[in-house]
Design an enzyme around this catalytic site. Structure first.
Site, PDB file in Angstrom:
ATOM      1  N   LYS A   5      25.302  24.947  41.152  1.00 49.65           N
ATOM      2  CA  LYS A   5      25.889  25.187  42.474  1.00 49.65           C
ATOM      3  C   LYS A   5      27.073  26.110  42.282  1.00 49.65           C
ATOM      4  O   LYS A   5      27.934  25.868  41.424  1.00 49.65           O
ATOM      5  CB  LYS A   5      26.363  23.846  43.058  1.00 49.65           C
ATOM      6  CG  LYS A   5      26.905  23.961  44.461  1.00 49.65           C
ATOM      7  CD  LYS A   5      25.816  23.840  45.504  1.00 49.65           C
ATOM      8  CE  LYS A   5      26.240  24.370  46.856  1.00 49.65           C
ATOM      9  NZ  LYS A   5      26.136  25.850  46.997  1.00 49.65           N
TER      10      LYS A   5
ATOM     11  N   GLN B 125      33.419  26.742  37.612  1.00 51.07           N
ATOM     12  CA  GLN B 125      32.672  25.977  38.614  1.00 51.07           C
ATOM     13  C   GLN B 125      32.163  24.651  38.049  1.00 51.07           C
ATOM     14  O   GLN B 125      32.075  23.658  38.784  1.00 51.07           O
ATOM     15  CB  GLN B 125      31.489  26.836  39.098  1.00 51.07           C
ATOM     16  CG  GLN B 125      30.884  26.394  40.405  1.00 51.07           C
ATOM     17  CD  GLN B 125      31.648  26.897  41.618  1.00 51.07           C
ATOM     18  OE1 GLN B 125      32.033  28.056  41.673  1.00 51.07           O
ATOM     19  NE2 GLN B 125      31.856  26.036  42.588  1.00 51.07           N
TER      20      GLN B 125
ATOM     21  N   LYS C 166      35.137  22.248  38.343  1.00 52.21           N
ATOM     22  CA  LYS C 166      35.486  22.077  39.762  1.00 52.21           C
ATOM     23  C   LYS C 166      34.471  21.155  40.435  1.00 52.21           C
ATOM     24  O   LYS C 166      34.834  20.221  41.145  1.00 52.21           O
ATOM     25  CB  LYS C 166      35.471  23.451  40.437  1.00 52.21           C
ATOM     26  CG  LYS C 166      35.790  23.424  41.905  1.00 52.21           C
ATOM     27  CD  LYS C 166      35.526  24.752  42.576  1.00 52.21           C
ATOM     28  CE  LYS C 166      36.198  25.889  41.842  1.00 52.21           C
ATOM     29  NZ  LYS C 166      36.191  27.142  42.617  1.00 52.21           N
TER      30      LYS C 166
ATOM     31  N   LYS D 260      27.041  30.562  39.052  1.00 55.11           N
ATOM     32  CA  LYS D 260      27.682  31.614  39.865  1.00 55.11           C
ATOM     33  C   LYS D 260      26.822  32.864  39.772  1.00 55.11           C
ATOM     34  O   LYS D 260      26.058  33.024  38.814  1.00 55.11           O
ATOM     35  CB  LYS D 260      29.084  31.911  39.322  1.00 55.11           C
ATOM     36  CG  LYS D 260      30.014  32.567  40.312  1.00 55.11           C
ATOM     37  CD  LYS D 260      30.651  31.598  41.293  1.00 55.11           C
ATOM     38  CE  LYS D 260      31.421  32.339  42.370  1.00 55.11           C
ATOM     39  NZ  LYS D 260      32.213  31.426  43.200  1.00 55.11           N
TER      40      LYS D 260
ATOM     41  N   GLY E 137      28.416  31.443  49.427  1.00 53.04           N
ATOM     42  CA  GLY E 137      29.161  32.699  49.506  1.00 53.04           C
ATOM     43  C   GLY E 137      30.321  32.746  48.536  1.00 53.04           C
ATOM     44  O   GLY E 137      30.640  31.784  47.853  1.00 53.04           O
ATOM     45  N   ASP E 138      30.940  33.895  48.478  1.00 52.91           N
ATOM     46  CA  ASP E 138      32.179  34.125  47.714  1.00 52.91           C
ATOM     47  C   ASP E 138      32.693  35.469  48.237  1.00 52.91           C
ATOM     48  O   ASP E 138      32.315  35.884  49.349  1.00 52.91           O
ATOM     49  CB  ASP E 138      31.897  34.140  46.201  1.00 52.91           C
ATOM     50  CG  ASP E 138      33.172  34.115  45.349  1.00 52.91           C
ATOM     51  OD1 ASP E 138      33.728  33.034  45.137  1.00 52.91           O
ATOM     52  OD2 ASP E 138      33.641  35.191  44.915  1.00 52.91           O
TER      53      ASP E 138
ATOM     54  N   THR F 122      37.155  25.739  52.320  1.00 55.79           N
ATOM     55  CA  THR F 122      37.976  26.062  51.140  1.00 55.79           C
ATOM     56  C   THR F 122      39.442  26.172  51.541  1.00 55.79           C
ATOM     57  O   THR F 122      40.329  25.606  50.892  1.00 55.79           O
ATOM     58  CB  THR F 122      37.478  27.352  50.469  1.00 55.79           C
ATOM     59  OG1 THR F 122      36.069  27.219  50.244  1.00 55.79           O
ATOM     60  CG2 THR F 122      38.170  27.575  49.145  1.00 55.79           C
TER      61      THR F 122
ATOM     62  N   ASN G 280      37.845  34.804  53.949  1.00 53.73           N
ATOM     63  CA  ASN G 280      37.465  33.456  54.386  1.00 53.73           C
ATOM     64  C   ASN G 280      38.476  32.388  53.966  1.00 53.73           C
ATOM     65  O   ASN G 280      38.927  31.587  54.792  1.00 53.73           O
ATOM     66  CB  ASN G 280      36.064  33.131  53.832  1.00 53.73           C
ATOM     67  CG  ASN G 280      35.668  31.701  54.097  1.00 53.73           C
ATOM     68  OD1 ASN G 280      35.803  30.841  53.239  1.00 53.73           O
ATOM     69  ND2 ASN G 280      35.210  31.419  55.304  1.00 53.73           N
TER      70      ASN G 280
ATOM     71  N   SER H  46      29.965  22.163  50.708  1.00 57.18           N
ATOM     72  CA  SER H  46      28.593  22.641  50.476  1.00 57.18           C
ATOM     73  C   SER H  46      27.702  21.474  50.064  1.00 57.18           C
ATOM     74  O   SER H  46      26.541  21.384  50.485  1.00 57.18           O
ATOM     75  CB  SER H  46      28.572  23.688  49.365  1.00 57.18           C
ATOM     76  OG  SER H  46      28.894  24.955  49.875  1.00 57.18           O
TER      77      SER H  46
END
Ligand code: NDP
Length: 470
Positions: free
Chosen positions: A115, A136, A139, A151, A190-191, A235, A266, A402
């Site tokens: 993820k 990630q 996290k 990622k 997204g990122d 976020t 964002n 998410s």
């Protein structure tokens, strides 16, 4: 196989309480692992930086659990399970053909399906994807949700491209990537450069080629087609919930803080929104060309219109709010504040910026972006007793929400905004407690970097050892 979580919970442990010999051996072993990572991944400097920061905060864990060295947990953690690099051909509106490079690094699936977001930015290369994927892993563990780490993205630059060009690019990108995805395999989001528009085109193409309405394969979807309330805000909101906990741990609150935010994408927009809702005065934000200062408080409706609707530069803000200033040289970190929230990109806040923040009275820095603060800036802030919240804890609200989106997709359910926001708030409170308590337990009170790294690592390493040599 020993369980790091239960063993480490059983007593006080820390570099300070252990023998010097144990610490020296642990450091030596970690230096060896790190040297191996640098040699095997030449030139990937952001990846080296992310690995270094995690590895050397784990000395106390290694002292207590030398068995993780024998099981080569660090070497396994630093080597992605799978790395996919592919060609993305597409045509612009004039018919010219372009070739970009696509990436997906499936880093670690011990805790769940891979993820992590997709980034579209011209600077993207394997070293950045790997640093983001590595971060990630920890996290995602910290969220307490069943998700592994990954990622991806492309060196495609969506800036200045028409909707049709972005759509054609996304369709080409997904035409290769879809074979590697699945709700139980790998679930992107997204990122930077990938928002609701891009997720829509990506999901549309996935649905078309797979012939499956598999909502759980992507997160950050629109509310009409499987998306979840609060994912867009998560976020930024989560960052501010985390900051609230950090302040509360010091007897303070968001109310009355003067806040500076970098970025105006964002994460930045929804960090500003929540900070304002909680009574802070947010006076500056930026994009890659400059920053705006609005002492009266940023007018977020104007920023949203410029960035989310019109897709313009921040210079347009002063056309709508003539009392504000636009500054195209210098740094947003020169603006005096009590709370600084870097929400743009990696290594955007260096030692000189940290010095300016401290000089101007900043008391708290929390990362909305991934790795925005350089290692020497973090050390400087910590020495100056500025509370520092690392991204892998402070910005985990996005991926946690998410996971809530995946949960709603799996059960064909959809929750209200209020329910989703309160779940997010609880998750951020839990992440804060996990980091705070772990730091204390390991003899480093208030060190959220150590707390986050150790707490995340303990969960991932325990799962890796439970699952055997895979
Ligand atoms: P967006 O693309 O929405 O916004 C990015 C913002 O950062 C823009 O204002 C952009 O300015 C600025 N920016 C990007 N690159 C640079 C650069 N090289 N120098 C200066 N400014 C730059 O991205 P997000 O808000 O989604 O992501 C921001 C950060 O948060 C990233 O580090 C991302 O990895 C991290 N993050 C995002 C999550 C999410 O849910 N979206 C989750 C967790 C972390 P400009 O428009 O001028 O390029």
């Amino acid at each position: 196989m020993s369980n790091l979580l239960s063993n480490s919970a059983s007593g006080t442990l820390g570099l300070l309480t252990d023998t010097e010999g144990g610490a020296a051996r642990a450091l030596q072993e970690l230096e060896r692992v790190y040297a191996g990572v640098v040699a095997r991944n030449a030139g990937e400097i952001e990846f080296h930086q992310a690995v270094r920061e995690v590895l050397f905060s784990l000395v106390p864990v290694v002292i207590r659990h030398p068995e993780i060295l024998d099981a080569k947990v660090f070497e396994r953690l630093c080597e992605p399970e799978r790395q996919i690099i592919f060609r993305v051909p597409w045509q612009d509106d004039k018919g010219e053909v372009h070739i970009n490079r696509g990436f997906r690094v499936e880093f670690n699936s011990s805790l769940g399906p891979y993820k992590g977001g997709l980034r579209f930015h011209p600077s993207l290369y394997l070293g950045i994807v790997k640093f983001l994927g590595f971060e990630q892993i920890f996290k995602n563990a910290l969220t307490g949700m069943p998700i592994g780490g990954g990622k991806g993205g492309s060196d495609f630059n969506p800036k200045g491209r028409s909707d049709n060009e972005v759509m054609r690019f996304c369709q080409s990108f997904m035409t290769e990537l879809y074979r590697h995805l699945g709700e139980y395999t790998d679930v992107p989001a997204g990122d930077i450069g990938v928002g609701g528009r891009e997720i829509g085109y990506l999901f549309g193409q996935y649905k078309r080629i797979s012939n499956r309405y598999e909502s759980g394969v992507l997160t950050g979807k629109g509310l009409l087609w499987g998306g979840a309330q609060v994912r867009k805000e998560a976020t930024g909101y989560g960052l501010v919930f985390f900051v609230q906990e950090m302040l509360a741990a010091r007897g303070g609150s968001m109310d009355g803080q003067t806040v500076v935010v970098s970025g105006s994408g964002n994460v930045a927009i929804y960090a500003i929104e929540k900070a304002q809702q909680l009574g802070a005065n947010v006076i500056a934000c930026s994009d890659s060309n400059g920053y705006i200062v609005d002492e009266a408080g940023i007018n977020l409706d104007v920023v949203k219109q410029i960035k989310e609707v019109d897709r313009l530069r921040l210079t347009a803000y002063v056309e709508h709010v003539p009392t504000a200033r636009y500054v195209s040289d210098g740094s947003v970190w020169d603006v005096p504040c009590t709370v600084a929230l870097p929400c743009a990109t990696q290594n955007e806040l260096d030692r000189s910026h940290a010095e300016a923040l401290v000089r101007n009275g900043c008391k708290l820095v929390a990362e909305g972006a991934n790795m925005p603060t350089t290692p020497d800036a973090i050390a400087f802030l910590q020495n100056a007793k500025v509370a520092f919240g690392p991204g892998k804890a402070a910005n985990a609200g996005g991926v946690a929400t998410s996971a809530l989106e995946m949960q709603q997709n799996a059960s064909r359910d959809s929750w209200t905004f209020e329910h989703s926001e309160s779940r997010l708030s609880e998750i951020m409170t839990d992440i804060h407690s996990r980091c705070f308590q772990t730091a204390e337990k390991y003899g480093a009170p208030n060190n959220y970097v150590m707390g986050a790294n150790i707490a995340g690592f303990e969960m991932v390493a325990t799962a890796m050892m439970d699952l055997g040599l895979v």
